[in-house]
Design a protein around this motif. Structure first.
Motif, short mmCIF file in Angstrom:
data_model
loop_
_atom_site.label_atom_id
_atom_site.label_comp_id
_atom_site.label_asym_id
_atom_site.label_seq_id
_atom_site.Cartn_x
_atom_site.Cartn_y
_atom_site.Cartn_z
N ARG A 245 0.83 -1.21 0.00
CA ARG A 245 0.00 0.00 0.00
C ARG A 245 0.86 1.26 0.00
O ARG A 245 0.57 2.23 -0.70
CB ARG A 245 -0.92 -0.02 1.21
N LEU B 263 2.37 1.73 -3.49
CA LEU B 263 1.37 2.25 -4.42
C LEU B 263 1.11 3.73 -4.18
O LEU B 263 0.97 4.50 -5.13
CB LEU B 263 0.07 1.46 -4.28
N ALA B 264 1.04 4.13 -2.91
CA ALA B 264 0.78 5.53 -2.59
C ALA B 264 1.92 6.43 -3.07
O ALA B 264 1.68 7.49 -3.67
CB ALA B 264 0.58 5.70 -1.08
N MET C 21 -4.98 1.01 -5.78
CA MET C 21 -5.17 1.43 -4.39
C MET C 21 -6.59 1.14 -3.92
O MET C 21 -6.80 0.62 -2.81
CB MET C 21 -4.87 2.92 -4.26
#
Length: 304
Positions: free
Chosen positions: A4, A7-8, A51
């Motif tokens: 996560r 991806l952010a 996301m």
């Protein structure tokens, strides 16, 4: 760093690349750079979908959303993809118009801005490659980033050629090239989204292979009314009527567990619903012979 988190950070970097290329397109007057900025927006879309899928897959199902929120990403893909295709069509129209107009884009600015975008795309690719082995959405995002790197490289070469030769036609030609990449990518994304909403069989999976594998398990005589569909990127679902010999509910439960384990391991299907039928059932009345009934103690004592 978690998937996560990667991806952010990748979403932040790619959004920055899009902003830089939009600025560069205004500064240089390059339609090719503008088209590549739109192409980067497709990467922003892909990462945003990844996301949403990651967050949505962790949200529990509710009384109204019994399958959870896996298809939120599909709705987002359809909406954003339609907008991107519309913008790309407008840019392609402008590119055709510019073949017949007198303008001269700043090739040096094009090359510098596209080179910055290429370098940042390389950083995003290095960031995503570590999490691409276990997550399909991350692998898809990595594929799109690689496609954007190709577009940026084309703009770099085109900008250098314009700076050296002054051939302005190279800019709209590059714009059409990058637009073609966008259309090809969005065709794939929108096609998969439509398949999910139409509850089509997941790509790469064949129903007859699933049927044959189920029929090979001990205790199963035949399989019919077989349906396999995608809930979202979080998982696949299966429902089927299974013909078995007349047997106790506990034995049928063992068959259910074997089917569940097999399709999960072999086909990646995580949600299985079976309706059992026995040979003694009438041909026109498919009675569910092994369906457990919800009864209280009073009704059980009456049956006894």
């Amino acid at each position: 760093m978690t998937t996560r988190g990667r991806l952010a950070l990748a979403l932040l970097l790619v959004s920055l690349v899009a902003a830089i290329e939009f600025w560069g397109s205004v500064r240089s007057g390059s339609l090719a750079l503008l088209t590549d900025a739109v192409h980067v927006c497709m990467d922003v879309l892909t990462l945003a979908i990844a996301m949403i899928a990651l967050i949505g897959s962790r949200r529990p199902a509710t009384q109204r959303k019994t399958f959870g929120y896996g298809r939120v990403e599909i709705l987002g893909a359809l909406l954003s993809g339609s907008v991107l295709l519309t913008v790309t069509g407008f840019i392609a129209f402008q590119a055709v118009q510019r073949f017949h107009s007198a303008y001269h884009p700043a090739g040096v600015v094009m090359t510098i801005v596209a080179a910055v975008g290429l370098a940042m795309n390389a950083a995003v690719g290095a960031l995503l490659v570590h999490g691409s082995h276990d997550n399909l959405n991350v692998r898809t995002a990595l594929f799109h980033v690689a496609g954007d790197a190709l577009g940026a490289l084309a703009v770099i070469i085109g900008g250098a050629a314009i700076a050296l030769t002054g051939a302005a036609w190279i800019d709209p030609a590059l714009s059409l090239f990058v637009a073609a990449i966008i259309v090809a990518g969005m065709y794939h994304v929108l096609g998969e989204a439509a398949d999910v909403l139409l509850e089509g069989v997941p790509r790469g999976l064949h129903v007859e292979d699933v049927r044959a594998s189920m029929a090979c398990l001990p205790g199963i005589l035949a399989v019919h009314d077989l349906h396999v569909w995608t809930i979202g990127s979080a998982g696949r679902a299966l429902s089927a009527h299974v013909l078995v010999e007349d047997r106790r509910v506990s034995e049928a439960t063992h068959i259910l567990r074997e089917v569940d384990a097999m399709v999960r391991a072999k086909f990646g299907i995580s949600h299985v619903t079976l309706q059992f039928e026995c040979e003694n059932c009438a041909a026109d009345e498919r009675v569910v012979c092994t369906q457990p009934l919800r009864t209280d103690r009073g009704s059980q004592s009456k049956r006894a």
